[in-house]
Design a protein around this motif. Structure first.
Motif, PDB file in Angstrom:
ATOM      1  N   LEU A  81       0.830  -1.203   0.000  1.00 38.96           N
ATOM      2  CA  LEU A  81       0.000   0.000   0.000  1.00 38.96           C
ATOM      3  C   LEU A  81       0.865   1.254   0.000  1.00 38.96           C
ATOM      4  N   ASP A  82       2.004   1.191   0.673  1.00 38.23           N
ATOM      5  CA  ASP A  82       2.929   2.316   0.690  1.00 38.23           C
ATOM      6  C   ASP A  82       3.486   2.554  -0.709  1.00 38.23           C
ATOM      7  N   LEU A  83       3.768   1.463  -1.424  1.00 38.64           N
ATOM      8  CA  LEU A  83       4.238   1.566  -2.802  1.00 38.64           C
ATOM      9  C   LEU A  83       3.191   2.241  -3.670  1.00 38.64           C
ATOM     10  N   VAL A  84       1.933   1.808  -3.537  1.00 36.10           N
ATOM     11  CA  VAL A  84       0.838   2.407  -4.305  1.00 36.10           C
ATOM     12  C   VAL A  84       0.730   3.901  -3.997  1.00 36.10           C
ATOM     13  N   LYS A  85       0.812   4.247  -2.728  1.00 36.55           N
ATOM     14  CA  LYS A  85       0.719   5.656  -2.315  1.00 36.55           C
ATOM     15  C   LYS A  85       1.838   6.487  -2.944  1.00 36.55           C
ATOM     16  N   PHE A 127      -3.700  -2.746  -9.437  1.00 35.09           N
ATOM     17  CA  PHE A 127      -3.880  -3.745 -10.492  1.00 35.09           C
ATOM     18  C   PHE A 127      -2.847  -3.574 -11.612  1.00 35.09           C
ATOM     19  N   SER A 128      -2.464  -2.325 -11.909  1.00 30.45           N
ATOM     20  CA  SER A 128      -1.452  -2.078 -12.943  1.00 30.45           C
ATOM     21  C   SER A 128      -0.101  -2.630 -12.522  1.00 30.45           C
ATOM     22  N   SER A 146      -6.439   4.336  -6.670  1.00 23.66           N
ATOM     23  CA  SER A 146      -5.577   3.414  -5.925  1.00 23.66           C
ATOM     24  C   SER A 146      -5.693   1.995  -6.465  1.00 23.66           C
ATOM     25  N   PHE A 147      -6.931   1.579  -6.768  1.00 21.16           N
ATOM     26  CA  PHE A 147      -7.141   0.223  -7.273  1.00 21.16           C
ATOM     27  C   PHE A 147      -6.518   0.062  -8.655  1.00 21.16           C
TER      28      PHE A 147
END
Length: 250
Positions: A10-14, A37-38, A32-33
């Motif tokens: 989640l930190d990576l996504v952020k 997914f990407s 975020s989703f």
């Protein structure tokens, strides 16, 4: 550090979303989703921990066995250890002789002090973490735009050697500002929420109470800290353009 193992994706996504659309570039992720997914689609399950595209990274002839997770773990070992230790000590010092805990505003002040101190100690690991998770956004770019750190210690050593030791504390001021906001909101709202839940008579001092108080605290903290968090991330990942930094200050 145990929590980081679960939170790192989640930190990576952020971090990726905060860097997406930087400058004149088109935004790579819509939500975020979409980002999650990407990353899973293009980089695989391992990509949510490495922060890099494994199939492209091979061109750089770098060992990626040490993942960006190492930076996340070092960040927690420095930043969180310091802030929670200082918060606990100050909280106990400010507790009355009759066992009455500090009031809300004193809790917030204690949280700010602990957070700012911890942020200063943890900034080098934070800089390494931001740069390592950002590498996945630029792997299709020319090689001179890639940093290619193999682990957090390699990142710290190269930053010191190539850019000077003071670069390890780049973005220290916004990082400390973020920590002040986060800890004032997080630690104080957690203590206050837990106390309110216990006073309601519907909760005991158990895991359910702790979970609910944490959820309330997390919501308050995220809403309060996100703007300064984006500023911090952009500054720590910035490059020199024609000898000048992308941003002058926070």
């Amino acid at each position: 550090m145990g929590a980081t193992v679960f939170v790192q994706p989640l930190d990576l996504v952020k971090n990726r979303m905060q860097l997406s659309g930087q400058g004149t570039k088109a935004r790579e992720y819509k939500t975020s989703f979409h980002a999650l997914f990407s990353i899973l689609k293009n980089e695989g399950v391992r990509g949510i921990y490495t922060g890099i595209r494994v199939k492209d990274y091979g061109e750089m002839n770098k060992d990626i066995s040490s993942l960006s997770l190492s930076a996340g773990l070092l960040r927690q070992a420095t930043y969180t250890t310091t802030r929670l230790g200082i918060y606990t000590i100050l909280f106990e010092k400010m507790t009355g002789a009759d066992g009455r805990p500090p009031n809300f505003f004193l809790k917030a002040l204690i949280g700010m002090t602990a957070g700012a101190t911890g942020a200063f100690v943890g900034t080098p690991a934070e800089v390494a973490l931001i740069r390592m998770t950002a590498d996945g956004l630029i792997l299709c770019s020319p090689a001179d735009q890639r940093r290619g750190y193999t682990n957090v210690f390699n990142a710290l050593a190269r930053i010191t050697r190539e850019e000077g030791i003071t670069t390890l504390w780049r973005g220290c001021v916004p990082t400390m500002a973020r920590a002040v906001v986060v800890n004032a909101a997080q630690l104080a709202s957690y203590s206050q929420s837990k106390q309110a839940l216990l006073d309601s008579g519907y909760f005991g001092d158990d895991i359910l109470c702790h979970f609910c108080a944490s959820m309330i605290s997390g919501l308050v903290t995220t809403a309060a800290s996100m703007p300064v968090d984006i500023v911090k991330t952009r500054i720590q990942n910035m490059r020199m353009i024609d000898g000048k930094p992308e941003y002058k200050n926070g």
